[in-house]
Design an enzyme around this catalytic site. Structure first.
Site, PDB file in Angstrom:
ATOM      1  N   LYS A  50       0.854  -1.185   0.000  1.00 32.72           N
ATOM      2  CA  LYS A  50       0.000   0.000   0.000  1.00 32.72           C
ATOM      3  C   LYS A  50       0.892   1.238   0.000  1.00 32.72           C
ATOM      4  O   LYS A  50       1.911   1.278   0.706  1.00 32.72           O
ATOM      5  CB  LYS A  50      -0.883  -0.051   1.242  1.00 32.72           C
ATOM      6  CG  LYS A  50      -1.919   1.024   1.394  1.00 32.72           C
ATOM      7  CD  LYS A  50      -2.743   0.736   2.658  1.00 32.72           C
ATOM      8  CE  LYS A  50      -3.837   1.734   2.902  1.00 32.72           C
ATOM      9  NZ  LYS A  50      -4.633   1.381   4.116  1.00 32.72           N
ATOM     10  N   SER A 124      -9.266   1.222   3.320  1.00 31.83           N
ATOM     11  CA  SER A 124      -8.528   2.087   2.436  1.00 31.83           C
ATOM     12  C   SER A 124      -7.507   1.331   1.597  1.00 31.83           C
ATOM     13  O   SER A 124      -6.957   1.881   0.631  1.00 31.83           O
ATOM     14  CB  SER A 124      -7.807   3.173   3.253  1.00 31.83           C
ATOM     15  OG  SER A 124      -6.893   2.594   4.173  1.00 31.83           O
ATOM     16  N   SER A 148      -9.355  -1.241   7.434  1.00 34.93           N
ATOM     17  CA  SER A 148      -8.826  -1.161   6.072  1.00 34.93           C
ATOM     18  C   SER A 148      -8.121  -2.425   5.615  1.00 34.93           C
ATOM     19  O   SER A 148      -7.891  -2.600   4.413  1.00 34.93           O
ATOM     20  CB  SER A 148      -7.864   0.031   5.959  1.00 34.93           C
ATOM     21  OG  SER A 148      -8.532   1.238   6.207  1.00 34.93           O
TER      22      SER A 148
END
Length: 576
Positions: A50, A124, A148
């Protein structure tokens, strides 16, 4: 907007893959020697991170181009994975500054769902989940503050492992709310996620929130109790409600007993994460940048972070005390359950729906995730089923801090009973593997000769205690078997006699968890009992025996048949 993105060889690229999932994907030739396949427990595996996690030489943007910087070193977790032999494939898209659970809050584009591009991927850690689900990498790192690392897994038919806080170092990760942030792992199987955790975990004295945690090495008991919300909320999504009902039934079939829980303390904690002074930690995480570049932050991320300016230190202490009090109330549930079962997400929205009502719908996606890190729990999201509309549905197993291996063991067994394939690849699940962090439970071998044999009426007394069949074999040649009169269901009695007066009697040997043995023995009625039996190979095992005086009044000697199963078969009428 031009993103720092370089495609792999177009001939190797699946046209169904979404460019929105990647922020930076270096060309194969640009990979450093450290990324080449080599030795180590993760050798041969490719991973993505990420883009709020540092990878040396690659920009870290947190999905905000104005924030971008190029770190000279890897985040601690990335370095560990590279040292373990894994190959880095690139940086993935996210809800900006890891603020959101839907995957639409990024200037690099909304990441679509891997099964239906009209629907959200979840966030996310949206890009990380997508590239795992579509088979572009073997695993990916996300982060998890409010869910997330779980919501995108549940919405894309993959595994999302959110470890106990502090198990994986967050040094080199752009914080969202540093005191509760966790680095999470996405994979298509629990086994792969566990391999990654084994390489990634460890105390880091340079990370203020890292902890020296010892994870439990004992699996959940064979008969376990799992909590479920007494009035689960699905916001009108009948497909999700039905899928969760099916999940409860499956976990019950695996030996679980459902326990209805008052979910209100957990729900209140979940609401406090964004609707109280706790949001000030999100502002504190990027205060210097935000105060100078507020206009470069997308909505509604900008408004959420800006709200953190409005709270005082006193406000924060007040809400932290409230969280502690609610945690005390919630702790009472653990005395009656081994784990908590919840939907990973209560419903699934389209990208258009989310963009039309971004705050309220995002809050609903976090109904079953927001409280977990605040209350210091471990969690594992695993695929559960495919809904009638073709969208994935996932469940999350939640346990106290340190229950990571226990959740992985149960989660792997649950996933493999789902009949699902891996992510969106269509590939079948591989064979299960032992969770190496667990010690197998102590067992006792029990020999059964009658109504407890496989397929016989009392065999359930073994299986419901987690006993497993080891083998079928015979006693030594100095036993006699009798059919006892007046027993329901019919039962035999096994008696040891002189070597020249006996027969070999067929039996089965079962391995029973030692913790369940006492309750099993308590079910055995007189004149039966447990004693030591000698097997045909000269070894000994605990097994059923009978008091000699019980065989003097109407017991029928059936030793010549060689076993109870043959005797039962002999009672059936011959076919015409």
């Amino acid at each position: 907007m031009v993103r720092p993105f370089m495609n792999l060889d177009p001939a190797k690229r699946n046209p169904a893959w979404a460019d929105e999932a990647w922020i930076y994907q270096p060309a194969q030739a640009a990979l450093s020697a450290a990324d080449e396949v080599g030795a180590g427990p993760l050798a041969g595996l490719r991973f993505a991170v990420k883009d709020n996690i540092d990878a040396a030489g690659l920009p870290t943007t947190a999905a905000c181009p104005a924030f971008a910087y190029t770190p000279p070193a890897n985040a601690a977790v990335v370095q560990k994975l590279r040292d373990a032999g894994a190959s880095l494939a690139g940086k993935t898209n996210l809800d900006q500054f890891a603020c959101g659970l839907n995957g639409t809050r990024s200037p690099f584009g909304a990441v679509p769902n891997a099964f239906n591009p009209l629907y959200v991927s979840g966030g996310s850690s949206s890009g990380s989940a997508y590239v795992v689900a579509t088979g572009q990498v073997d695993f990916a790192l996300g982060t998890d503050t409010a869910g997330s690392g779980r919501v995108p897994a549940g919405l894309n038919n993959i595994v999302g492992l959110k470890p106990s806080r502090g198990v994986i170092s967050a040094r080199g990760v752009v914080p969202a709310a540093q005191s509760v942030d966790c680095v999470s792992i996405f994979a298509r199987t629990v086994a792969t996620a566990v391999r990654v955790l084994e390489s990634a975990m460890g105390h880091d004295p340079l990370d203020a929130w890292s902890r020296k945690l010892v994870l439990s090495s004992q699996p959940f008991p064979a008969t376990f109790r799992f909590g479920v919300p007494s009035a689960p909320e699905f916001y009108g999504d009948a497909a999700a409600e039905a899928a969760f009902g099916d999940a409860i039934v499956r976990l019950q079939a695996m030996g679980g007993t459902a326990v209805s829980l008052d979910f209100s303390p957990l729900a209140e904690v979940a609401a406090l994460l964004y609707e109280s002074a706790l949001v000030a930690e999100r502002y504190a995480a990027i205060r210097g940048f935000f105060d100078a570049h507020e206009g470069d932050v997308v909505e509604p991320v900008r408004s959420i972070i800006a709200a953190g300016r409005n709270y005082s230190a006193a406000d924060l202490y007040e809400v932290q005390t409230r969280v502690k009090l609610l945690g005390q109330q919630a702790d009472a549930m653990w005395s009656g359950i081994d784990l908590l079962l919840v939907p990973t997400a209560p419903t699934h929205y389209t990208i258009a729906q989310m963009q039309h009502d971004p705050v309220a719908l995002n809050r609903k996606l976090g109904a079953y995730t927001n409280f977990v890190n605040l209350l210091d729990y471990a969690a594992l999201s695993v695929p559960s089923s495919m809904r009638a509309d073709g969208l994935p549905f996932g469940i999350t197993l939640i346990g106290p801090c340190g229950s990571d291996w226990q959740l992985a063991d149960l989660g792997q067994r649950y996933h493999h009973q789902s009949g699902l394939t891996q992510g969106a690849t269509g590939e079948p699940l591989p064979a299960m593997v032992p969770i190496t962090g667990l010690r197998p439970p102590a067992t006792v071998r029990v020999a059964v000769v009658g109504a407890h044999l496989s397929g016989m009426p009392l065999n359930g007394q073994l299986t419901e205690r987690g006993a497993t069949l080891i083998c079928s074999t015979e006693t030594a040649a100095h036993y006699r078997l009798y059919a006892l009169p007046g027993t329901t269901p019919p039962k035999p009695g096994l008696l040891r006699v002189a070597p020249d007066q006996g027969e070999r009697i067929a039996l089965e040997i079962w391995a029973m968890p030692l913790a369940e043995y006492g309750s099993f023995v308590a079910l055995i009625p007189a004149p039966l009992g447990i004693g030591t039996l000698e097997l045909g190979d000269g070894s000994s095992v605990q097994g059923f025996v009978c008091e000699a005086q019980a065989l003097q009044s109407g017991a029928r000697d059936i030793s010549h048949l060689g076993g109870w199963r043959a005797y039962i078969q002999s009672l059936k009428p011959l076919a015409a």
